[in-house]
Design a protein around this motif. Structure first.
Motif, mmCIF file in Angstrom:
data_model
loop_
_atom_site.group_PDB
_atom_site.id
_atom_site.type_symbol
_atom_site.label_atom_id
_atom_site.label_comp_id
_atom_site.label_asym_id
_atom_site.label_seq_id
_atom_site.Cartn_x
_atom_site.Cartn_y
_atom_site.Cartn_z
ATOM 1 N N GLY A 246 0.791 -1.216 0.000
ATOM 2 C CA GLY A 246 0.000 0.000 0.000
ATOM 3 C C GLY A 246 0.824 1.268 0.000
ATOM 4 O O GLY A 246 1.869 1.354 0.641
ATOM 5 N N GLY A 247 0.324 2.266 -0.716
ATOM 6 C CA GLY A 247 0.982 3.557 -0.724
ATOM 7 C C GLY A 247 0.511 4.397 -1.890
ATOM 8 O O GLY A 247 -0.184 3.917 -2.787
ATOM 9 N N THR A 248 0.879 5.657 -1.877
ATOM 10 C CA THR A 248 0.516 6.559 -2.962
ATOM 11 C C THR A 248 1.508 6.408 -4.109
ATOM 12 O O THR A 248 2.558 5.762 -3.979
ATOM 13 C CB THR A 248 0.515 8.011 -2.471
ATOM 14 N N SER A 249 1.175 7.023 -5.227
ATOM 15 C CA SER A 249 2.016 6.869 -6.422
ATOM 16 C C SER A 249 3.396 7.488 -6.253
ATOM 17 O O SER A 249 4.341 7.122 -6.962
ATOM 18 C CB SER A 249 1.320 7.497 -7.628
ATOM 19 N N ASP A 250 3.534 8.425 -5.283
ATOM 20 C CA ASP A 250 4.843 9.051 -5.069
ATOM 21 C C ASP A 250 5.573 8.456 -3.869
ATOM 22 O O ASP A 250 6.503 9.057 -3.333
ATOM 23 C CB ASP A 250 4.697 10.567 -4.917
ATOM 24 N N GLY A 251 5.136 7.265 -3.442
ATOM 25 C CA GLY A 251 5.915 6.527 -2.451
ATOM 26 C C GLY A 251 5.547 6.726 -0.998
ATOM 27 O O GLY A 251 6.238 6.203 -0.117
ATOM 28 N N HIS A 252 4.482 7.456 -0.697
ATOM 29 C CA HIS A 252 4.072 7.613 0.697
ATOM 30 C C HIS A 252 3.413 6.306 1.152
ATOM 31 O O HIS A 252 2.413 5.886 0.601
ATOM 32 C CB HIS A 252 3.090 8.779 0.839
ATOM 33 N N ARG A 253 3.947 5.670 2.176
ATOM 34 C CA ARG A 253 3.523 4.332 2.591
ATOM 35 C C ARG A 253 2.234 4.373 3.411
ATOM 36 O O ARG A 253 2.099 5.149 4.362
ATOM 37 C CB ARG A 253 4.622 3.697 3.440
ATOM 38 N N VAL A 254 1.275 3.551 3.036
ATOM 39 C CA VAL A 254 0.017 3.387 3.766
ATOM 40 C C VAL A 254 -0.326 1.898 3.739
ATOM 41 O O VAL A 254 -0.499 1.319 2.668
ATOM 42 C CB VAL A 254 -1.141 4.186 3.127
#
Length: 545
Positions: A246-254
């Protein structure tokens, strides 16, 4: 067209011919008085068994949430306490079997309503089982969803869990109900199937001439037409962008996690690509028990759920019981307002041994399974309570402890709370209910329990900011996390993990992977500034586009 509005609980737009779900059967009469009591009473058990067998047969053809719902309803039909009470009414009052089942079921339903909370949510299930047994006794088809021959929009007063469990998403364009709320089974299963759904649509069934409908599950708008309209199937999120991390397209981890309550749920969660479990409900080990399960019994039950997640994170919620989920061995007193009573962690203050034994069992099950286990406590109101729970978890060797944020006081004291634990997880369903003083089971108050309510989002922002400032993870494990659009708002508010019904994992993970963290932040700002849920949704879509 007649335009109505309700609460959108599963996103997407669809249109097509309407099919009305049959209303419940009329009340069976209490006369004529039965002459042969034994013969009439003897009809009830086989009817209940036939209903249960039919539901188990349907369950064998589906998986995941649908299977669990059908099996749970079947188990309720087989509950000997319902049949026994109905048989007793036949003998005591000479009631015909259908009437006896009606009155026995209503006694059970009334007791559940009185306790509120989790058990009040089961009243619809009791009514469903009642209607099926009565139909079996009368030799007629039970109320519910008719056989569909073409893609259609279903209109209903409400839908029982067993009605929605095995719906074919290729034939059901959308669901619209006059009752229900954002946390109802209709809402949960519609989201899991990718079917647009709107609940709490007042006046829906008064329009009997409509032959078609347009449904917007995002805005909650429903348009009924007396003329045929072109069929439009919903565009369902495929989850094609979901990679399993999981994470956003710019690498922020979720982290994208699943909510589970039994071993079958865990298997489904793994198959859907969940990274772990954000909410493991342990009540299944207690609710059918007349005595407290011993440590060995709990250990074995928990390990079975944990094993599919060996090497992966699992957050286990300790017993969420008390006045609104009465357990015989707790000896809790009756309360005038159970939803505000001794429940969740509060029962452990007077019964610390129950909590300590459960924590011991969880720690042992973690060793047995190889899962990376954390624990969290429900219904925590203060940082002092959070610290008390953390100390008890540490005492049995559990290294990571957190709490649920379901009480407004906990949200308002978020900074102190997160500093007392290793993480927090927001239960949006209960938090909304307490913030708005609105029973989440009442269709008339469904809009107040909409997770897009800006006031609720502002509380989540407080918690998210506290987590960011202190470096503590903040999760969401309410149904809000299963909405791909709202999930991005939550990430923009500082949420670092999302836990949901397993079938929603690919769609939410894919939606997040298609957005940047900056887009999520802009979407959160837009939603916070909106005056109502509808405008919050619209503003979010604009911000993401």
């Amino acid at each position: 067209m007649l335009r109505l509005s309700g609460v959108g609980v599963s996103g997407g737009q669809a249109a097509g011919p309407v099919v009305r779900v049959a209303e419940p059967l009329p009340e069976p009469p209490s006369t004529p008085a039965v002459q042969d009591h034994d013969a009439e009473a003897a009809r009830i058990g086989p009817a209940a068994e036939a209903v249960a067998t039919g539901l188990f047969t349907r369950a064998s053809g589906v998986e995941g949430d649908a299977k669990a719902v059908l099996e749970t309803t079947a188990a309720m039909a087989m509950d000997p306490s319902l049949s026994s009470r109905a048989e007793q009414l036949v003998r005591q009052r000479s009631l015909p079997a259908p009437r006896a089942v009606l009155e026995a079921a209503e006694e059970f339903a009334e007791s559940l309503r009185a306790t509120g909370g989790y058990l009040a949510e089961r009243v619809r299930d009791i009514h469903d089982v009642r209607d099926r047994i009565i139909a079996e006794l009368l030799g007629v088809l039970p109320p519910g969803v008719p056989t569909l021959t073409e893609p259609s929009v279903l209109l209903a007063r409400d839908l029982a869990p067993a009605d929605t469990a095995d719906l074919d998403p290729d034939l059901v364009l959308a669901l619209v109900t006059e009752e229900g709320g954002p946390t109802s089974h209709t809402a949960i299963l519609a989201r899991s199937l990718g079917i647009p759904a709107v609940v709490a649509v007042r006046g829906l069934l008064a329009e009997t001439t409509a032959v078609a409908a347009e449904v917007d599950g995002d805005s909650g708008d429903v348009a009924l037409s007396t003329e045929p309209i072109e069929v439009r199937s919903p565009e369902r999120a495929s989850g094609a962008d979901w990679t399993g991390t999981g994470g956003t397209s710019d690498g922020h981890r979720v982290k994208i996690l699943a909510n589970v309550g039994a071993a079958a749920d865990a298997t489904t969660a793994v198959s859907r690509g969940a990274e772990g479990v954000g909410l493991f409900r342990t009540e299944f080990c207690y609710l059918a028990a007349s005595d407290e399960p011993d440590v060995a019994t709990q250990r074995a039950a928990y390990a079975e759920v944990l094993r599919p997640f060996a090497g992966r994170p699992v957050v286990v919620r300790t017993l969420d019981a008390g006045a609104d989920k009465p357990l015989g061995f707790l000896n809790t007193a009756e309360e005038p307002n159970p939803a505000l009573g001794v429940r969740g962690l509060r029962i452990a203050f007077d019964n610390p041994g129950v909590l300590d034994r459960q924590l011991e069992a969880i720690a042992a099950a973690a060793d047995d399974s190889g899962a990376e286990v954390s624990v969290m406590a429900p219904m925590v109101a203060t940082a002092e309570e959070a610290g008390w729970f953390t100390e008890r978890a540490r005492a049995v060797g559990i290294g990571r402890a957190g709490v649920m944020v379901e009480v407004p006081a906990a949200a308002l004291a978020a900074r102190e709370l997160v500093e007392a634990v290793d993480f927090v997880s927001i239960g949006t369903n209960d938090l909304a209910q307490y913030v708005f003083a609105a029973d989440r089971q009442l269709g008339a108050l469904a809009e107040l329990n909409d997770p897009w309510q800006p006031a609720l989002l502002r509380l989540i922002e407080l918690i998210g900011r506290a987590g960011t400032d202190t470096g503590r993870p903040v999760g969401v494990c309410g149904e809000a996390a299963a909405d791909p659009l709202l999930a991005r708002v939550l990430v923009g508010l500082g949420v670092s993990s999302l836990s949901m019904v397993a079938t929603a994992v690919p769609a939410v993970g894919g939606a997040l992977a298609a957005s940047t963290h900056q887009q999520c932040a802009r979407a959160a700002e837009a939603a916070l500034a909106a005056p109502n849920p509808g405008r919050a949704r619209a503003a979010t879509r604009e911000a993401l586009e």
